[in-house]
Design an enzyme around this catalytic site. Structure first.
Site, mmCIF file in Angstrom:
data_model
loop_
_atom_site.group_PDB
_atom_site.id
_atom_site.type_symbol
_atom_site.label_atom_id
_atom_site.label_comp_id
_atom_site.label_asym_id
_atom_site.label_seq_id
_atom_site.Cartn_x
_atom_site.Cartn_y
_atom_site.Cartn_z
ATOM 1 C CG ASP A 1 -4.547 -2.862 -0.866
ATOM 2 O OD1 ASP A 1 -3.429 -3.291 -1.216
ATOM 3 O OD2 ASP A 1 -5.311 -3.501 -0.101
ATOM 4 C CB CYS B 1 7.410 -12.181 -2.842
ATOM 5 S SG CYS B 1 5.735 -12.227 -2.144
ATOM 6 C CB ALA C 1 -1.459 -5.049 -5.225
ATOM 7 C CB ALA C 2 -0.713 0.579 -3.000
ATOM 8 C CB ALA C 3 -1.525 -2.561 1.342
ATOM 9 N N PRO C 4 1.747 -2.633 1.800
ATOM 10 C CG PRO C 4 3.486 -3.010 3.325
ATOM 11 C CD PRO C 4 2.844 -3.595 2.106
ATOM 12 N N GLY C 5 2.700 -0.109 1.165
ATOM 13 C CA GLY C 5 3.169 1.185 0.686
ATOM 14 C C GLY C 5 4.660 1.274 0.425
ATOM 15 N N GLY C 6 5.379 0.181 0.583
ATOM 16 C CA GLY C 6 6.821 0.212 0.371
ATOM 17 C C GLY C 6 7.206 0.560 -1.048
ATOM 18 C CG ASP D 1 -11.294 -6.790 -7.125
ATOM 19 O OD1 ASP D 1 -10.181 -7.051 -7.608
ATOM 20 O OD2 ASP D 1 -12.182 -7.662 -6.948
#
Length: 449
Positions: free
Chosen positions: A285, A381, A261-266, A312
């Site tokens: 993503d 988180c 689940a890569a977004a936003p890429g941090g 997905d």
């Protein structure tokens, strides 16, 4: 800006209707030139969102009209006024009342003079009798006391107390109302640490070290995305708990890594830096617009070993086996309240149940993509056991070819934190650590392929 409070009022009404507070604030601050106005806008805007329940508690004691029957513009104007009266010592009471009433007057049609007079009357009455306001007694109704004092919905207060006890819960609630810190992660793919520090100093940015070596807390900065070090790709804005996830996964050069689940890429870009742009990271993503944002960040940061895939993660299939998988999954976000205070009001128990089901599906679909001896780091988180400890226990019970690895040694290597892992998991709690709330579990495949 002619009337700052009216712009704050309009922005807050948009947040009530579902706008993301941080994104909306950034767009508003770009339109404000004066630095003091930027700071005041931010203070009142986030202050009202954080303290909404407490503000309503006060208003309700002085209004003959119930909050549910008030025009939304009037109620928000009252919240803005009360917040200034109780939290902003540098704003005179007279100015706080006048500007808040003017904001309501600007937004409401002239025909609603009664509503404007009502706003003025309630605020003046509150100011006159402010010393008479009392919180629910802590010894008689401790849950309600915490709910009103720290402005959290009762379901969340009860949940925290059940999970962590009263004293620890109070620390979490209090920490959630602090202004979120701005953290820069040094990006080694674009510049050395010395060059990074040199640009910070040249911009007269005040900063201090954190419990992660390459992460720096900025003390005073109005727009961290407009600095030279950020624009040159030397910095990425990322919380320390979020940054710890990639360090705990501990990738090596030339590994094959899957980011679910890569977004936003941090975390994706952090993994790339830890791998020195070697090996291959496949980043998934479900949203193309979010992948576009990842791509934008990767370009700025000089990342070259990532391939993006719209997919997905609960259904994604490929024939590869990976050395490392990062499963930093969508969650209820209860650890991010300091930076996204509307989470208090937008979430509920149903969201937690929904997220836990999604996380379970994603993990079950991707565990078999690990090589023998490969490792998956699960992180969220949030502070909900259903999405964290309970979920991992269920996954391990149903998948005997995998085991939980104690994170103690990785934590010691990656940070200066002195925390004990519990049952091999790691949980960071706001109020105990100066960072976002996070949960981590490291799973290793033990059977041979």
């Amino acid at each position: 800006m002619k009337n700052l409070r009216s712009e704050i009022l309009k922005a807050l009404l948009r947040v009530e209707k579902g706008s993301y507070s941080n994104l909306l604030l950034n767009s508003k601050l770009k339109l404000i030139e004066d630095k003091r106005d930027k700071n005041l806008f931010t203070e009142i805007y986030y202050g009202v969102i954080r303290n909404k329940l407490y503000l309503d508690y006060i208003i309700n004691q002085f209004s003959k009209t119930s909050l549910l029957k008030m025009d939304s513009e009037v109620l928000m104007g009252l919240r803005i006024g009360v917040y200034q009266l109780f939290f902003l010592d540098k704003v005179p009471a007279r100015a706080a009342i006048y500007e808040s009433v003017e904001a309501v007057k600007i937004i409401l049609p002239a025909s609603q003079k009664g509503a404007i007079s009502f706003t003025n009357g309630v605020l003046r009455n509150i100011n006159r009798k402010r010393n008479s306001i009392k919180l629910p007694a802590k010894n008689k109704d401790p849950e309600k006391h915490l709910s009103i004092k720290y402005s959290y919905p009762m379901w969340l207060v009860k949940r925290f107390i059940k999970q962590y006890g009263f004293n620890k819960s109070e620390k979490i609630l209090k920490a959630g109302n602090k202004r979120a810190e701005v953290i820069y992660r040094h990006n080694s793919l674009k510049m050395t640490k010395a060059q990074f520090i040199e640009l910070l100093d040249a911009a007269d940015l005040e900063y201090e070290s954190t419990f992660l070596e390459s992460f720096y807390k900025l003390k005073k900065v109005n727009n961290p995305a407009q600095t030279k070090v950020f624009k040159r790709g030397g910095a990425y804005i990322q919380g320390t708990s979020a940054g710890l996830a990639s360090l705990l996964l501990d990738p090596s050069e030339n590994m094959e890594v899957l980011d679910l689940a890569a977004a936003p890429g941090g975390k994706t870009s952090h993994l790339a830096a830890l791998m020195n742009n070697t090996g291959q990271i496949k980043a998934l993503d479900i949203s193309q617009s979010r992948l576009d944002l990842v791509q934008e960040n990767l370009l700025r940061l000089g990342v070259k070993n990532v391939s993006l895939k719209k997919a997905d993660a609960s259904k994604y299939q490929d024939n590869k086996k990976y050395d490392r998988i990062l499963a930093d999954l969508p969650c209820s976000g209860l650890g991010l309240i300091a930076s996204k205070p509307e989470i208090k009001w937008d979430k509920n128990e149903n969201i937690i149940e929904k997220m836990a089901k999604l996380q379970y599906k994603i993990l079950n679909n991707n565990l078999n993509k690990l090589k023998s001896g490969g490792q998956l780091l699960y992180s969220t988180c949030t502070l909900a056991k259903e999405e964290n400890q309970d979920l991992i226990k269920r996954i391990l019970k149903e998948n005997k070819a995998y085991k939980l690895i104690d994170l103690s040694s990785r934590l010691e290597k990656a940070s200066s934190l002195n925390l004990e892992t519990k049952d091999k998991y790691l949980e960071i709690l706001p109020g105990e650590v100066d960072s976002e709330g996070f949960f981590y579990a490291l799973i290793q495949k033990v059977e041979s392929d």
